[in-house]
Design a protein around this motif. Structure first.
Motif, PDB file in Angstrom:
ATOM      1  N   GLU A   1       0.857  -1.188   0.000  1.00  0.00           N
ATOM      2  CA  GLU A   1       0.000   0.000   0.000  1.00  0.00           C
ATOM      3  C   GLU A   1       0.890   1.233   0.000  1.00  0.00           C
ATOM      4  O   GLU A   1       1.473   1.586   1.000  1.00  0.00           O
ATOM      5  CB  GLU A   1      -0.903   0.007   1.245  1.00  0.00           C
ATOM      6  CG  GLU A   1      -1.874   1.174   1.261  1.00  0.00           C
ATOM      7  CD  GLU A   1      -2.910   1.062   0.172  1.00  0.00           C
ATOM      8  OE1 GLU A   1      -3.345   2.116  -0.323  1.00  0.00           O
ATOM      9  OE2 GLU A   1      -3.300  -0.044  -0.188  1.00  0.00           O
ATOM     10  N   ASN A   2       1.024   1.845  -1.137  1.00  0.00           N
ATOM     11  CA  ASN A   2       1.950   2.966  -1.286  1.00  0.00           C
ATOM     12  C   ASN A   2       1.271   4.276  -0.926  1.00  0.00           C
ATOM     13  O   ASN A   2       0.998   5.110  -1.762  1.00  0.00           O
ATOM     14  CB  ASN A   2       2.451   3.006  -2.732  1.00  0.00           C
ATOM     15  CG  ASN A   2       3.562   4.017  -2.916  1.00  0.00           C
ATOM     16  OD1 ASN A   2       4.227   4.421  -1.972  1.00  0.00           O
ATOM     17  ND2 ASN A   2       3.760   4.430  -4.153  1.00  0.00           N
ATOM     18  N   THR A   3       0.961   4.468   0.349  1.00  0.00           N
ATOM     19  CA  THR A   3       0.346   5.705   0.807  1.00  0.00           C
ATOM     20  C   THR A   3       1.377   6.544   1.531  1.00  0.00           C
ATOM     21  O   THR A   3       2.486   6.099   1.799  1.00  0.00           O
ATOM     22  CB  THR A   3      -0.825   5.418   1.760  1.00  0.00           C
ATOM     23  OG1 THR A   3      -0.345   4.637   2.857  1.00  0.00           O
ATOM     24  CG2 THR A   3      -1.916   4.644   1.047  1.00  0.00           C
ATOM     25  N   LEU A   4       0.994   7.767   1.865  1.00  0.00           N
ATOM     26  CA  LEU A   4       1.927   8.664   2.520  1.00  0.00           C
ATOM     27  C   LEU A   4       2.151   8.308   3.978  1.00  0.00           C
ATOM     28  O   LEU A   4       3.140   8.697   4.569  1.00  0.00           O
ATOM     29  CB  LEU A   4       1.412  10.107   2.427  1.00  0.00           C
ATOM     30  CG  LEU A   4       1.479  10.717   1.040  1.00  0.00           C
ATOM     31  CD1 LEU A   4       0.815  12.071   1.031  1.00  0.00           C
ATOM     32  CD2 LEU A   4       2.898  10.808   0.563  1.00  0.00           C
ATOM     33  N   VAL A   5       1.232   7.603   4.579  1.00  0.00           N
ATOM     34  CA  VAL A   5       1.356   7.233   5.980  1.00  0.00           C
ATOM     35  C   VAL A   5       1.466   5.723   6.099  1.00  0.00           C
ATOM     36  O   VAL A   5       0.635   4.995   5.579  1.00  0.00           O
ATOM     37  CB  VAL A   5       0.134   7.715   6.794  1.00  0.00           C
ATOM     38  CG1 VAL A   5       0.293   7.359   8.261  1.00  0.00           C
ATOM     39  CG2 VAL A   5      -0.026   9.213   6.636  1.00  0.00           C
ATOM     40  N   ALA A   6       2.518   5.267   6.777  1.00  0.00           N
ATOM     41  CA  ALA A   6       2.730   3.831   6.901  1.00  0.00           C
ATOM     42  C   ALA A   6       1.541   3.170   7.585  1.00  0.00           C
ATOM     43  O   ALA A   6       1.031   3.672   8.568  1.00  0.00           O
ATOM     44  CB  ALA A   6       3.995   3.556   7.704  1.00  0.00           C
ATOM     45  N   GLY A   7       1.142   2.024   7.042  1.00  0.00           N
ATOM     46  CA  GLY A   7       0.062   1.273   7.653  1.00  0.00           C
ATOM     47  C   GLY A   7      -1.286   1.950   7.550  1.00  0.00           C
ATOM     48  O   GLY A   7      -2.155   1.745   8.371  1.00  0.00           O
ATOM     49  N   GLN A   8      -1.496   2.785   6.533  1.00  0.00           N
ATOM     50  CA  GLN A   8      -2.769   3.485   6.385  1.00  0.00           C
ATOM     51  C   GLN A   8      -3.444   3.134   5.063  1.00  0.00           C
ATOM     52  O   GLN A   8      -3.572   3.973   4.175  1.00  0.00           O
ATOM     53  CB  GLN A   8      -2.540   5.007   6.449  1.00  0.00           C
ATOM     54  CG  GLN A   8      -1.955   5.526   7.743  1.00  0.00           C
ATOM     55  CD  GLN A   8      -2.919   5.406   8.904  1.00  0.00           C
ATOM     56  OE1 GLN A   8      -4.105   5.581   8.733  1.00  0.00           O
ATOM     57  NE2 GLN A   8      -2.427   5.097  10.071  1.00  0.00           N
TER      58      GLN A   8
ATOM     59  N   LEU B   1      -5.070  11.960   7.947  1.00  0.00           N
ATOM     60  CA  LEU B   1      -5.316  10.547   7.679  1.00  0.00           C
ATOM     61  C   LEU B   1      -5.330   9.730   8.969  1.00  0.00           C
ATOM     62  O   LEU B   1      -6.174   8.851   9.161  1.00  0.00           O
ATOM     63  CB  LEU B   1      -4.243   9.990   6.744  1.00  0.00           C
ATOM     64  CG  LEU B   1      -4.437  10.148   5.233  1.00  0.00           C
ATOM     65  CD1 LEU B   1      -3.309   9.460   4.486  1.00  0.00           C
ATOM     66  CD2 LEU B   1      -5.773   9.601   4.779  1.00  0.00           C
ATOM     67  N   ILE B   2      -4.378  10.023   9.855  1.00  0.00           N
ATOM     68  CA  ILE B   2      -4.311   9.329  11.144  1.00  0.00           C
ATOM     69  C   ILE B   2      -5.575   9.588  11.955  1.00  0.00           C
ATOM     70  O   ILE B   2      -6.160   8.684  12.565  1.00  0.00           O
ATOM     71  CB  ILE B   2      -3.058   9.766  11.937  1.00  0.00           C
ATOM     72  CG1 ILE B   2      -1.791   9.274  11.231  1.00  0.00           C
ATOM     73  CG2 ILE B   2      -3.115   9.244  13.364  1.00  0.00           C
ATOM     74  CD1 ILE B   2      -0.508   9.829  11.803  1.00  0.00           C
ATOM     75  N   LEU B   3      -6.035  10.849  11.948  1.00  0.00           N
ATOM     76  CA  LEU B   3      -7.243  11.200  12.681  1.00  0.00           C
ATOM     77  C   LEU B   3      -8.469  10.503  12.111  1.00  0.00           C
ATOM     78  O   LEU B   3      -9.307   9.970  12.852  1.00  0.00           O
ATOM     79  CB  LEU B   3      -7.450  12.721  12.650  1.00  0.00           C
ATOM     80  CG  LEU B   3      -8.721  13.246  13.322  1.00  0.00           C
ATOM     81  CD1 LEU B   3      -8.722  12.890  14.800  1.00  0.00           C
ATOM     82  CD2 LEU B   3      -8.827  14.764  13.135  1.00  0.00           C
ATOM     83  N   LEU B   4      -8.580  10.467  10.781  1.00  0.00           N
ATOM     84  CA  LEU B   4      -9.709   9.797  10.141  1.00  0.00           C
ATOM     85  C   LEU B   4      -9.743   8.302  10.476  1.00  0.00           C
ATOM     86  O   LEU B   4     -10.822   7.735  10.703  1.00  0.00           O
ATOM     87  CB  LEU B   4      -9.650   9.992   8.622  1.00  0.00           C
ATOM     88  CG  LEU B   4      -9.979  11.390   8.106  1.00  0.00           C
ATOM     89  CD1 LEU B   4      -9.628  11.502   6.621  1.00  0.00           C
ATOM     90  CD2 LEU B   4     -11.462  11.714   8.327  1.00  0.00           C
ATOM     91  N   LYS B   5      -8.583   7.693  10.527  1.00  0.00           N
ATOM     92  CA  LYS B   5      -8.533   6.273  10.863  1.00  0.00           C
ATOM     93  C   LYS B   5      -8.942   6.049  12.310  1.00  0.00           C
ATOM     94  O   LYS B   5      -9.639   5.084  12.638  1.00  0.00           O
ATOM     95  CB  LYS B   5      -7.134   5.713  10.611  1.00  0.00           C
ATOM     96  CG  LYS B   5      -7.093   4.201  10.810  1.00  0.00           C
ATOM     97  CD  LYS B   5      -5.720   3.621  10.499  1.00  0.00           C
ATOM     98  CE  LYS B   5      -5.756   2.105  10.639  1.00  0.00           C
ATOM     99  NZ  LYS B   5      -4.438   1.484  10.384  1.00  0.00           N
TER     100      LYS B   5
END
Length: 315
Positions: free
Chosen positions: A7-14, A308-312
């Motif tokens: 998963e090539n996203t900007l935040v690891a594990g997201q 992104l972290i907050l949304l998760k």
């Protein structure tokens, strides 16, 4: 940006949805624009000034501190956020389009075996494509914003966003909204690509230096600042040309700002700028632009990651 091949996203594990990436991009654009708008106003004023930006000269704007002080003195502190509403619309639409399309292109790249071998190149290609898509989507807001920032408070032609848009349609043409798009796309493709590729590179360097598998808030800010500085410096002459092309036909709104710059297209703009102002003229306002680029890129990536972290966490 991480080396997670699944998963090539900007935040690891997201591994989040396209909607999450679009919302995070919009939040990132809003926060960044509000914080850095004064620097953008200064940068645009510098870019549109034909006279040298130097002390002991008849030029209206002579340095960053002097320009800040003069604008506040002549037009009030609110002038530092002149054109802020269309700029916010621009940033929100641009951020939404940029990060969501980058995520989509990155997922597509993950399906090919060469991705792991050419990872940083894929960051560049996906970032370039995302920048082009977001720019076309948001460009009319950029033209309106530039017109509002460029006009003198003492010789106002436009009363706001809607009035500006209607006047452009009434007195010019629909194509005016996209005037300067060609140099912008030539600029934004390498600029956006370099931003993403450099950010990924500096994040990797940060992790190796700190021996940490995760990127902290401070690490994101440092990597973003460095990426913004490098990317903006490389493409700056095209950015200057874009702003000068966007005010063509707007001479009546530039009273009190000195000599009006006239050109016919990208190449002519670059040639005339270099001929009348020297090669240094192609980098007029670079310091203000570099300062803004370092701040905005750092905020853009960091705010995006935090959103992104907050949304998760809300799920």
């Amino acid at each position: 940006m991480h080396d997670d091949s699944s998963e090539n996203t900007l935040v690891a594990g997201q591994p989040q949805s396209h909607t999450d990436h679009a919302i995070a991009g919009a939040v990132s654009g809003f926060v960044t624009r509000f914080t850095c708008q004064p620097l953008d106003v200064i940068k645009i004023r510098f870019q549109l000034q034909v006279e040298p930006i130097a002390h002991h000269h008849v030029s209206k704007y002579q340095s960053i501190p002097q320009a800040f002080a003069l604008i506040v003195k002549e037009e009030g502190i609110s002038a530092l956020w002149k054109g802020h509403v269309p700029a916010q619309l621009l940033s929100v639409v641009y951020g939404m389009g940029k990060f969501s399309s980058y995520n989509a292109l990155s997922k597509l790249a993950n399906e090919y075996t060469f991705h792991d071998r050419w990872q940083h190149m894929m960051h560049f290609v996906a970032g370039a494509g995302a920048g082009v898509f977001a720019t076309i989507l948001s460009f009319p807001f950029d033209t309106v914003r530039t017109r509002l920032v460029a006009q003198s408070s003492n010789h106002r032609v436009y009363q706001g966003i809607l009035h500006c848009g209607m006047e452009i349609l009434r007195t010019e043409t629909l194509r005016t909204f996209f005037r300067g798009l060609s140099p912008t796309l030539l600029q934004i493709a390498p600029h956006s690509g370099l931003q993403f590729a450099c950010y990924a590179f500096f994040v990797d360097v940060y992790r190796q230096y700190t021996n940490n598998s995760e990127t902290t808030f401070g690490g994101s800010m440092l990597a973003g600042s460095a990426a913004g500085l490098v990317a903006k410096t490389v493409i700056y002459p095209l950015d200057l040309s874009r702003k000068r092309l966007q005010i063509q036909g707007f001479e009546h709104g530039r009273k009190g700002f000195g000599k009006f710059f006239r050109c016919n297209g990208l190449i002519d703009c670059l040639v005339v700028s270099a001929k009348t102002e020297g090669l240094r003229g192609l980098f007029k306002g670079l310091w203000a632009s570099q300062l803004k680029a370092a701040a905005t890129t750092a905020l853009h990536f960091t705010a995006y990651e935090q959103a992104l972290i907050l949304l998760k966490s809300l799920r």
